[in-house]
Design a protein around this motif. Structure first.
Motif, PDB file in Angstrom:
ATOM      1  N   GLY A 264     -15.022  -0.523  -9.372  1.00 45.62           N
ATOM      2  CA  GLY A 264     -14.115  -1.401  -8.648  1.00 45.62           C
ATOM      3  C   GLY A 264     -14.086  -1.102  -7.174  1.00 45.62           C
ATOM      4  O   GLY A 264     -14.703  -0.137  -6.700  1.00 45.62           O
ATOM      5  N   VAL A 265     -13.376  -1.963  -6.465  1.00 41.16           N
ATOM      6  CA  VAL A 265     -13.284  -1.778  -5.016  1.00 41.16           C
ATOM      7  C   VAL A 265     -11.891  -2.191  -4.533  1.00 41.16           C
ATOM      8  O   VAL A 265     -11.415  -3.286  -4.840  1.00 41.16           O
ATOM      9  CB  VAL A 265     -14.421  -2.545  -4.287  1.00 41.16           C
ATOM     10  CG1 VAL A 265     -14.429  -4.030  -4.630  1.00 41.16           C
ATOM     11  CG2 VAL A 265     -14.366  -2.337  -2.787  1.00 41.16           C
ATOM     12  N   PHE A 266     -11.254  -1.272  -3.819  1.00 45.54           N
ATOM     13  CA  PHE A 266      -9.986  -1.597  -3.162  1.00 45.54           C
ATOM     14  C   PHE A 266     -10.320  -2.170  -1.792  1.00 45.54           C
ATOM     15  O   PHE A 266     -11.144  -1.612  -1.072  1.00 45.54           O
ATOM     16  CB  PHE A 266      -9.138  -0.333  -2.943  1.00 45.54           C
ATOM     17  CG  PHE A 266      -8.750   0.377  -4.207  1.00 45.54           C
ATOM     18  CD1 PHE A 266      -8.282  -0.324  -5.317  1.00 45.54           C
ATOM     19  CD2 PHE A 266      -8.838   1.765  -4.286  1.00 45.54           C
ATOM     20  CE1 PHE A 266      -7.909   0.340  -6.474  1.00 45.54           C
ATOM     21  CE2 PHE A 266      -8.462   2.434  -5.441  1.00 45.54           C
ATOM     22  CZ  PHE A 266      -8.002   1.723  -6.539  1.00 45.54           C
ATOM     23  N   HIS A 267      -9.682  -3.287  -1.447  1.00 44.21           N
ATOM     24  CA  HIS A 267      -9.911  -3.866  -0.128  1.00 44.21           C
ATOM     25  C   HIS A 267      -8.723  -4.711   0.264  1.00 44.21           C
ATOM     26  O   HIS A 267      -7.856  -5.020  -0.564  1.00 44.21           O
ATOM     27  CB  HIS A 267     -11.212  -4.671  -0.096  1.00 44.21           C
ATOM     28  CG  HIS A 267     -11.286  -5.758  -1.126  1.00 44.21           C
ATOM     29  ND1 HIS A 267     -10.859  -7.030  -0.889  1.00 44.21           N
ATOM     30  CD2 HIS A 267     -11.721  -5.744  -2.414  1.00 44.21           C
ATOM     31  CE1 HIS A 267     -11.063  -7.778  -1.968  1.00 44.21           C
ATOM     32  NE2 HIS A 267     -11.577  -7.012  -2.912  1.00 44.21           N
ATOM     33  N   SER A 268      -8.721  -5.113   1.547  1.00 44.63           N
ATOM     34  CA  SER A 268      -7.510  -5.748   2.062  1.00 44.63           C
ATOM     35  C   SER A 268      -7.551  -7.273   1.967  1.00 44.63           C
ATOM     36  O   SER A 268      -6.576  -7.927   2.268  1.00 44.63           O
ATOM     37  CB  SER A 268      -7.285  -5.318   3.505  1.00 44.63           C
ATOM     38  OG  SER A 268      -8.485  -5.554   4.216  1.00 44.63           O
ATOM     39  N   ILE A 269      -8.691  -7.856   1.502  1.00 43.89           N
ATOM     40  CA  ILE A 269      -8.755  -9.323   1.455  1.00 43.89           C
ATOM     41  C   ILE A 269      -7.684  -9.845   0.489  1.00 43.89           C
ATOM     42  O   ILE A 269      -6.944 -10.755   0.809  1.00 43.89           O
ATOM     43  CB  ILE A 269     -10.164  -9.801   1.016  1.00 43.89           C
ATOM     44  CG1 ILE A 269     -11.195  -9.374   2.062  1.00 43.89           C
ATOM     45  CG2 ILE A 269     -10.178 -11.322   0.852  1.00 43.89           C
ATOM     46  CD1 ILE A 269     -12.632  -9.634   1.657  1.00 43.89           C
ATOM     47  N   GLU A 270      -7.641  -9.232  -0.677  1.00 46.85           N
ATOM     48  CA  GLU A 270      -6.616  -9.601  -1.660  1.00 46.85           C
ATOM     49  C   GLU A 270      -6.076  -8.306  -2.259  1.00 46.85           C
ATOM     50  O   GLU A 270      -6.610  -7.817  -3.233  1.00 46.85           O
ATOM     51  CB  GLU A 270      -7.238 -10.458  -2.781  1.00 46.85           C
ATOM     52  CG  GLU A 270      -7.310 -11.933  -2.496  1.00 46.85           C
ATOM     53  CD  GLU A 270      -5.944 -12.603  -2.456  1.00 46.85           C
ATOM     54  OE1 GLU A 270      -4.995 -12.094  -3.080  1.00 46.85           O
ATOM     55  OE2 GLU A 270      -5.836 -13.643  -1.785  1.00 46.85           O
ATOM     56  N   PRO A 271      -5.013  -7.724  -1.674  1.00 45.70           N
ATOM     57  CA  PRO A 271      -4.505  -6.479  -2.258  1.00 45.70           C
ATOM     58  C   PRO A 271      -4.180  -6.717  -3.731  1.00 45.70           C
ATOM     59  O   PRO A 271      -3.485  -7.680  -4.046  1.00 45.70           O
ATOM     60  CB  PRO A 271      -3.237  -6.191  -1.458  1.00 45.70           C
ATOM     61  CG  PRO A 271      -3.357  -7.020  -0.222  1.00 45.70           C
ATOM     62  CD  PRO A 271      -4.202  -8.205  -0.565  1.00 45.70           C
ATOM     63  N   ALA A 272      -4.731  -5.904  -4.600  1.00 46.83           N
ATOM     64  CA  ALA A 272      -4.695  -6.251  -6.017  1.00 46.83           C
ATOM     65  C   ALA A 272      -3.938  -5.239  -6.852  1.00 46.83           C
ATOM     66  O   ALA A 272      -3.806  -4.076  -6.491  1.00 46.83           O
ATOM     67  CB  ALA A 272      -6.114  -6.369  -6.541  1.00 46.83           C
ATOM     68  N   VAL A 273      -3.460  -5.714  -7.986  1.00 45.04           N
ATOM     69  CA  VAL A 273      -2.915  -4.858  -9.023  1.00 45.04           C
ATOM     70  C   VAL A 273      -3.850  -5.013 -10.215  1.00 45.04           C
ATOM     71  O   VAL A 273      -4.164  -6.128 -10.621  1.00 45.04           O
ATOM     72  CB  VAL A 273      -1.489  -5.287  -9.412  1.00 45.04           C
ATOM     73  CG1 VAL A 273      -0.902  -4.328 -10.423  1.00 45.04           C
ATOM     74  CG2 VAL A 273      -0.605  -5.382  -8.177  1.00 45.04           C
TER      75      VAL A 273
END
Ligand SMILES: [Zn+2]
Length: 375
Positions: free
Chosen positions: A76-85
């Motif tokens: 997976g990847v954390f990124h700021s385009i769509e902060p996700a849960v």
């Protein structure tokens, strides 16, 4: 919830008055035991809206998880385009341990991991991990629907590998043996179908040690009835009695305390097994009678990151054509939504040939990699 808050304010006020010079949080914390998310909220005292947006995303996601089977791996990847849960629904059996591990490219990045249980009408939180933990596990005492939730801290960036698995809560009860030695299962017919098998049979050579599957005390050790030479182990966890039958010899006595892995006796064919080859009959009896012991002892394999490839390079993807977003990472899962050609979705991660994505309206699901441009 409200009551808890009031108590907290009351306790904090009381302590502030009594120990005006001592750091307030530290003292209040020993009384109220704040949750990891509450501790995190304190860092946003002057940015309440930022925190609320993050917290609301979490609360909204509880209605919206994807479905997975275990073992499960995701790059997976954390990124700021769509902060996700990240939110996964999982069916589990009594005796299984739900276990999740995360490896982050940036080890200092904090994450919030929680486990919820479905309680007929709502999700109840049953466990959470501190924000610097990378492992969480929960023993399932009631079969049903569970949910694993992962939310990175605000502004998190970088790749990670998530492994979710189930492990047995008990140790395997025959020395040197594993799943392949189990030759008869729960509910197999017995006595020409007049009764059903209330346990599993584990085949091993006569004299192979049988082991305490968990710690506890010996409720009975002796010879009687169809079980022949037998041991009953009483355990604290789950309040179970664990039954070992057809032993050749017994190595413990009534009332003895034992630790996990201690030898209780040796495989044989006493009792009504005298006409069959030596095996251990292994049973578990809970408050409401016999339960299937298999999930308690069935061994699972580790999830290796290298068996989960990562093909994505861009974080915002577009559909090549009409594409079905499904509730889980396979064509057999329910269709959640039909995506239009050229529709944008944000990437959350990849499970084999399926991408975990989030739509513009905030719904999460899986889309086949073949149907997405940039993947
Ligand atoms: Zn049996």
């Amino acid at each position: 919830m409200k009551k808890n808050m009031l108590f907290r304010l009351f306790a904090a006020g009381l302590l502030a008055a009594a120990f005006a010079c001592t750091p307030l949080n530290k003292i209040a914390d020993t009384i109220t035991n704040p949750q990891p998310r509450d501790l995190y909220a304190r860092e946003f005292r002057n940015m309440k809206t930022t925190f609320e947006t993050w917290d609301n995303a979490h609360n909204a996601s509880l209605e919206n998880g994807v479905e997975i089977n275990l073992p499960y791996g995701e790059k997976g990847v954390f990124h700021s385009i769509e902060p996700a849960v990240y939110n996964y629904n999982i069916n589990l059996s009594t005796g299984e341990m739900l276990s999740a591990d995360i490896v982050k490219n940036n080890p200092r990045q904090r994450i919030f991991m929680e486990i919820y249980a479905w309680d007929e009408s709502k999700w109840n939180k049953v466990l959470n991990a501190a924000a610097d933990e990378t492992h969480i596990e929960y023993p399932v005492m009631t079969a049903g629907r569970y949910k694993f939730v992962l939310q990175p801290e605000i502004g998190a960036k970088g790749n990670f590998f998530l492994a979710i698995n189930k492990k047995p809560v008990y140790h395997f009860p025959v020395a040197g043996k594993s799943n392949s030695a189990i030759g008869s299962f729960w509910a197999d017919p017995r006595d020409g179908g007049r009764r059903s098998h209330e346990g599993i049979d584990i085949f091993a050579k006569r004299g192979t040690p049988v082991l305490a599957a968990t710690e506890g005390s010996i409720g009975f050790a002796g010879e009687r009835g169809i079980g022949g030479k037998q041991v009953w182990l009483r355990t604290g966890l789950f309040g179970n009695s664990v039954y070992y039958a057809h032993l050749d010899r017994i190595a413990v006595s009534d009332g003895m305390r034992v630790h996990t892995g201690d030898t209780l006796g040796f495989v044989g064919n006493t009792g009504n097994a005298k006409t069959t080859v030596p095996h251990l009959h292994f049973g578990i009896y809970g408050f409401s009678g016999a339960v299937n012991p298999l999930p308690f002892v069935r061994q699972t394999s580790a999830i290796l990151a290298k068996s989960f490839p990562q093909h994505f390079s861009v974080l915002q993807l577009k559909t090549k054509m009409k594409a079905r977003m499904r509730s889980g990472p396979a064509g057999s899962y329910a269709i959640l939504q039909e995506l239009q050609p050229n529709e944008s979705v944000a990437l959350l991660g990849q499970h084999k040939d399926w991408l975990h994505v989030k739509t513009g309206s905030g719904k999460t699901g899986f889309v086949s990699r073949k149907l997405l441009r940039g993947a």
